[in-house]
Write a protein that holds these residues in place. Structure first.
Motif, PDB file in Angstrom:
ATOM      1  N   UNK A  48      25.358   4.847  14.301  1.00  0.00           N
ATOM      2  CA  UNK A  48      24.967   3.880  15.227  1.00  0.00           C
ATOM      3  C   UNK A  48      25.392   4.446  16.471  1.00  0.00           C
ATOM      4  N   UNK A  49      26.565   4.804  16.818  1.00  0.00           N
ATOM      5  CA  UNK A  49      26.986   5.107  17.834  1.00  0.00           C
ATOM      6  C   UNK A  49      28.230   6.177  17.697  1.00  0.00           C
ATOM      7  N   UNK A  50      28.606   6.809  18.692  1.00  0.00           N
ATOM      8  CA  UNK A  50      29.620   7.715  18.676  1.00  0.00           C
ATOM      9  C   UNK A  50      30.437   7.875  20.075  1.00  0.00           C
ATOM     10  N   UNK A  51      31.847   8.093  20.105  1.00  0.00           N
ATOM     11  CA  UNK A  51      32.473   8.152  21.325  1.00  0.00           C
ATOM     12  C   UNK A  51      33.408   9.358  21.169  1.00  0.00           C
ATOM     13  N   UNK A  52      33.392  10.285  22.161  1.00  0.00           N
ATOM     14  CA  UNK A  52      34.369  11.398  22.012  1.00  0.00           C
ATOM     15  C   UNK A  52      35.504  11.001  22.715  1.00  0.00           C
ATOM     16  N   UNK A  53      36.338  11.918  22.580  1.00  0.00           N
ATOM     17  CA  UNK A  53      37.743  11.756  23.309  1.00  0.00           C
ATOM     18  C   UNK A  53      37.599  11.904  24.712  1.00  0.00           C
ATOM     19  N   UNK A  54      36.383  12.617  25.323  1.00  0.00           N
ATOM     20  CA  UNK A  54      36.270  12.524  27.023  1.00  0.00           C
ATOM     21  C   UNK A  54      35.413  11.123  27.214  1.00  0.00           C
ATOM     22  N   UNK A  55      35.343  10.194  26.407  1.00  0.00           N
ATOM     23  CA  UNK A  55      34.520   9.132  26.802  1.00  0.00           C
ATOM     24  C   UNK A  55      32.932   9.384  26.576  1.00  0.00           C
ATOM     25  N   UNK A  56      32.710  10.368  26.424  1.00  0.00           N
ATOM     26  CA  UNK A  56      30.947  10.559  26.338  1.00  0.00           C
ATOM     27  C   UNK A  56      30.365   9.693  25.017  1.00  0.00           C
ATOM     28  N   UNK A  57      29.462   9.249  25.099  1.00  0.00           N
ATOM     29  CA  UNK A  57      28.936   8.498  24.027  1.00  0.00           C
ATOM     30  C   UNK A  57      27.675   8.727  23.781  1.00  0.00           C
ATOM     31  N   UNK A  58      27.321   8.551  22.418  1.00  0.00           N
ATOM     32  CA  UNK A  58      25.878   8.807  21.965  1.00  0.00           C
ATOM     33  C   UNK A  58      25.340   7.612  21.208  1.00  0.00           C
ATOM     34  N   UNK A  59      23.984   7.151  21.282  1.00  0.00           N
ATOM     35  CA  UNK A  59      23.461   6.136  20.497  1.00  0.00           C
ATOM     36  C   UNK A  59      22.376   6.346  19.820  1.00  0.00           C
ATOM     37  N   UNK A  60      22.133   5.727  18.361  1.00  0.00           N
ATOM     38  CA  UNK A  60      20.844   5.846  17.877  1.00  0.00           C
ATOM     39  C   UNK A  60      19.902   5.034  18.749  1.00  0.00           C
ATOM     40  N   UNK A  61      18.416   5.357  18.689  1.00  0.00           N
ATOM     41  CA  UNK A  61      17.406   5.031  19.764  1.00  0.00           C
ATOM     42  C   UNK A  61      17.315   3.450  19.444  1.00  0.00           C
ATOM     43  N   UNK A  62      17.423   2.975  18.327  1.00  0.00           N
ATOM     44  CA  UNK A  62      17.353   1.655  18.083  1.00  0.00           C
ATOM     45  C   UNK A  62      18.297   0.506  18.683  1.00  0.00           C
ATOM     46  N   UNK A  63      19.223   1.212  19.094  1.00  0.00           N
ATOM     47  CA  UNK A  63      20.546   0.093  19.819  1.00  0.00           C
ATOM     48  C   UNK A  63      20.771   0.399  21.151  1.00  0.00           C
ATOM     49  N   UNK A  64      20.001   1.471  21.705  1.00  0.00           N
ATOM     50  CA  UNK A  64      20.409   1.819  23.018  1.00  0.00           C
ATOM     51  C   UNK A  64      19.936   0.524  23.973  1.00  0.00           C
ATOM     52  N   UNK A  65      20.955   0.331  25.015  1.00  0.00           N
ATOM     53  CA  UNK A  65      20.699  -0.730  25.675  1.00  0.00           C
ATOM     54  C   UNK A  65      21.234  -2.200  25.164  1.00  0.00           C
ATOM     55  N   UNK A  66      21.654  -2.054  23.742  1.00  0.00           N
ATOM     56  CA  UNK A  66      22.066  -3.254  23.485  1.00  0.00           C
ATOM     57  C   UNK A  66      23.537  -3.391  22.862  1.00  0.00           C
ATOM     58  N   UNK A  67      23.745  -2.155  22.319  1.00  0.00           N
ATOM     59  CA  UNK A  67      25.089  -1.863  21.874  1.00  0.00           C
ATOM     60  C   UNK A  67      25.991  -0.956  22.666  1.00  0.00           C
ATOM     61  N   UNK A  68      27.290  -1.420  22.788  1.00  0.00           N
ATOM     62  CA  UNK A  68      28.090  -0.430  23.562  1.00  0.00           C
ATOM     63  C   UNK A  68      29.611  -0.038  22.774  1.00  0.00           C
ATOM     64  N   UNK A  69      29.551   1.444  22.517  1.00  0.00           N
ATOM     65  CA  UNK A  69      30.732   1.557  21.787  1.00  0.00           C
ATOM     66  C   UNK A  69      32.052   1.909  22.805  1.00  0.00           C
ATOM     67  N   UNK A  70      33.314   1.825  22.524  1.00  0.00           N
ATOM     68  CA  UNK A  70      34.337   1.963  23.513  1.00  0.00           C
ATOM     69  C   UNK A  70      35.773   2.082  22.459  1.00  0.00           C
ATOM     70  N   UNK A  71      36.556   2.727  23.196  1.00  0.00           N
ATOM     71  CA  UNK A  71      37.934   3.027  22.442  1.00  0.00           C
ATOM     72  C   UNK A  71      38.992   2.618  23.387  1.00  0.00           C
ATOM     73  N   UNK A  72      40.058   1.990  22.854  1.00  0.00           N
ATOM     74  CA  UNK A  72      41.124   1.576  23.571  1.00  0.00           C
ATOM     75  C   UNK A  72      42.189   2.456  22.818  1.00  0.00           C
ATOM     76  N   UNK A  73      42.684   3.717  23.458  1.00  0.00           N
ATOM     77  CA  UNK A  73      43.465   4.672  23.072  1.00  0.00           C
ATOM     78  C   UNK A  73      45.222   4.082  22.793  1.00  0.00           C
ATOM     79  N   UNK A  74      45.413   3.384  23.878  1.00  0.00           N
ATOM     80  CA  UNK A  74      46.711   2.423  23.595  1.00  0.00           C
ATOM     81  C   UNK A  74      46.857   1.569  22.648  1.00  0.00           C
ATOM     82  N   UNK A  75      45.757   1.012  22.019  1.00  0.00           N
ATOM     83  CA  UNK A  75      45.745   0.193  21.052  1.00  0.00           C
ATOM     84  C   UNK A  75      45.387   0.661  19.739  1.00  0.00           C
TER      85      UNK A  75
END
Length: 122
Positions: A48-75
């Motif tokens: 569905x979505x992937x996030x790299x250590x530099x914060x770059x993201x990629x989404x499958x077409x069907x969820x673009x604009x609706x889903x957001x991936x994020x990571x909290x490295x401290x947590x």
């Protein structure tokens, strides 16, 4: 032992929102990539979505604009904010991650969670 534990799934009506979380038992800030996958009944698993250590993201077409991936490295937590949900988003959602660049580039994820069910009704 590395554990990834998802939470936040549930049942929601079409157009609703859910926020999935994936808590890791180890520090993940050095993991090159983390991702969300889903598998609907009778279908193949889909990234569905992937996030790299530099914060770059990629989404499958069907969820673009609706889903957001994020990571909290401290947590050591990965998130997936899902808005404007549709019945076709119904699936088991799993998080995954890998520390290594070459594994990520080749689509290989060493560590996986058990999954959390998302059901969207029309």
């Amino acid at each position: 032992q590395v554990q990834l534990v998802e939470s936040g799934g549930g049942s929601v009506q079409s157009g609703g929102s859910l926020r999935l979380s994936c808590a890791a038992s180890v520090a993940t800030y050095r993991w090159y990539c983390m991702a969300w996958f889903r598998q609907a009944a009778g279908k193949e698993r889909e990234r569905v979505a992937v996030i790299a250590t530099d914060g770059s993201t990629s989404y499958t077409d069907s969820v673009k604009g609706r889903f957001t991936i994020s990571r909290d490295n401290a947590e050591n937590t990965l998130y997936l904010q899902m808005n404007s949900l549709k019945p076709e988003d119904t699936a088991m959602y799993s998080c995954a991650g890998d520390p290594h660049y070459y594994n990520c580039k080749n689509g290989y994820f060493r560590f996986w969670g058990q999954g959390t069910q998302v059901t969207v009704s029309s």
